[in-house]
Design an enzyme around this catalytic site. Structure first.
Site, mmCIF file in Angstrom:
data_model
loop_
_atom_site.group_PDB
_atom_site.id
_atom_site.type_symbol
_atom_site.label_atom_id
_atom_site.label_comp_id
_atom_site.label_asym_id
_atom_site.label_seq_id
_atom_site.Cartn_x
_atom_site.Cartn_y
_atom_site.Cartn_z
ATOM 1 N N CYS A 169 16.613 -14.137 63.425
ATOM 2 C CA CYS A 169 16.830 -12.940 64.242
ATOM 3 C C CYS A 169 15.564 -12.076 64.202
ATOM 4 O O CYS A 169 14.534 -12.473 64.709
ATOM 5 C CB CYS A 169 18.076 -12.199 63.755
ATOM 6 S SG CYS A 169 18.547 -10.772 64.752
ATOM 7 N N ASP A 226 23.110 -17.129 73.646
ATOM 8 C CA ASP A 226 22.741 -15.928 72.904
ATOM 9 C C ASP A 226 22.696 -14.751 73.875
ATOM 10 O O ASP A 226 21.832 -14.689 74.751
ATOM 11 C CB ASP A 226 21.369 -16.138 72.254
ATOM 12 C CG ASP A 226 20.979 -15.029 71.295
ATOM 13 O OD1 ASP A 226 21.407 -13.875 71.503
ATOM 14 O OD2 ASP A 226 20.235 -15.312 70.339
ATOM 15 N N HIS A 258 24.052 -16.417 69.265
ATOM 16 C CA HIS A 258 23.074 -15.884 68.318
ATOM 17 C C HIS A 258 23.591 -16.086 66.894
ATOM 18 O O HIS A 258 24.787 -16.173 66.658
ATOM 19 C CB HIS A 258 22.880 -14.386 68.591
ATOM 20 C CG HIS A 258 21.768 -13.759 67.827
ATOM 21 N ND1 HIS A 258 20.441 -13.965 68.149
ATOM 22 C CD2 HIS A 258 21.769 -12.923 66.760
ATOM 23 C CE1 HIS A 258 19.684 -13.278 67.312
ATOM 24 N NE2 HIS A 258 20.458 -12.643 66.451
#
Length: 290
Positions: A169, A226, A258
């Site tokens: 991330c 995502d 995600h």
């Protein structure tokens, strides 16, 4: 602390900074970040059997920062893997990832990237974490990662000429940037890190802007579903890498959200996570052990 050369550690840290177990005293919090609780029943827990795994202090130009280090309990010459946190800091998941790499014969180090800006581990709401994250300058992060590599070299147990980096991330974006920053990077693994976005004083460039400068070979690991990273931006990164003549292998897993590697969260997708981990570890072995 038999797997880290004691004389080197003593030179960096006075004896008074050790607790009774021989671990360095730091400000890292135990367990998982408050914002991710409760954790999933699928959460992976990697043991420290056969490892030297501990909290550390990493000397930097502006003072020590905390981090976590895991390496095989015996031997030397281990390639270095930098593990870069998500927005939740160096909590238990990131420490576990370090132990997974250590089991494979690496010295894995995760510096706490937000140490100067604030402690996110006790914050229960993700929106309240973001103002702290926004205060972290990319230049500071690059310097702190350099310091982590220097720390590894001074242990006498690592081969700091063989460096890889992986991040998740927020750390996925940093992975791309650090590969462009450090010529010693042989390989990288960017897990669902954004590649473009608004620029600011703290974030003057994004991965797509530095594609031509990337060192080594960075494997991109993304979810095609995502919601925070549009597929067209990922495709633009592919095109930028191709135009620059750089290694270009960004995998987008269909119908995958995600944070699909985050086994402690509902977003975890085991088949995709296992496949991506296998590809990444093979990628690292090729470039750091071949």
């Amino acid at each position: 602390m038999n797997a880290i050369v004691q004389s080197e550690i003593d030179a960096l840290h006075p004896k008074s900074e050790y607790d009774r177990r021989g671990f360095l005293k730091t400000s890292l919090s135990a367990g998982f970040a408050a914002a991710v609780l409760p954790v999933s029943a699928q959460t992976i827990a990697t043991t420290t059997d056969g490892l030297e795994a501990m909290e550390i202090k990493i000397p930097t130009a502006s003072g020590d920062i905390p981090g976590y280090c895991a390496a095989p309990a015996s031997g030397s010459g281990f390639p270095v893997v930098l593990v870069v946190q998500e927005i939740f800091g160096v909590h238990e998941h990131i420490r576990d990832v370090c132990r997974r790499f250590a089991k494979l014969g690496y010295m894995a180090i995760a510096p706490e990237m937000y140490f100067r800006q604030g402690d996110v581990s006790k914050i229960a709401n993700i929106p309240d974490i973001m103002p702290i994250v926004a205060k972290v300058p990319d230049a500071q992060v690059m310097s702190d990662l350099d310091a982590a590599v220097a720390y590894a070299a001074k242990t006498g147990k690592a081969n700091a000429d063989k460096v890889a980096i992986t991040g998740f991330c927020w750390g996925g974006r940093i992975t791309w940037l650090y590969a462009a920053h450090n010529a010693k990077v042989k390989a990288g693994g960017a897990w669902y890190g954004r590649v473009t976005g608004p620029k600011s004083e703290n974030n003057p460039a994004h991965p797509i802007d530095v594609a031509a400068k990337i060192n080594g070979e960075v494997l991109g690991l993304y979810g095609a579903a995502d919601g925070g990273i549009p597929n067209d931006t990922v495709e633009n990164m592919r095109n930028a890498l191709k135009a620059a003549g750089k290694f270009n292998n960004i995998i987008s897993y269909p119908d995958t959200p995600h944070a699909f590697h985050a086994d402690y969260r509902p977003s975890y997708r085991k088949p995709q996570a296992d496949d991506a981990w296998a590809k990444l570890t093979a990628h690292f072995a090729k470039h750091l052990k071949g």
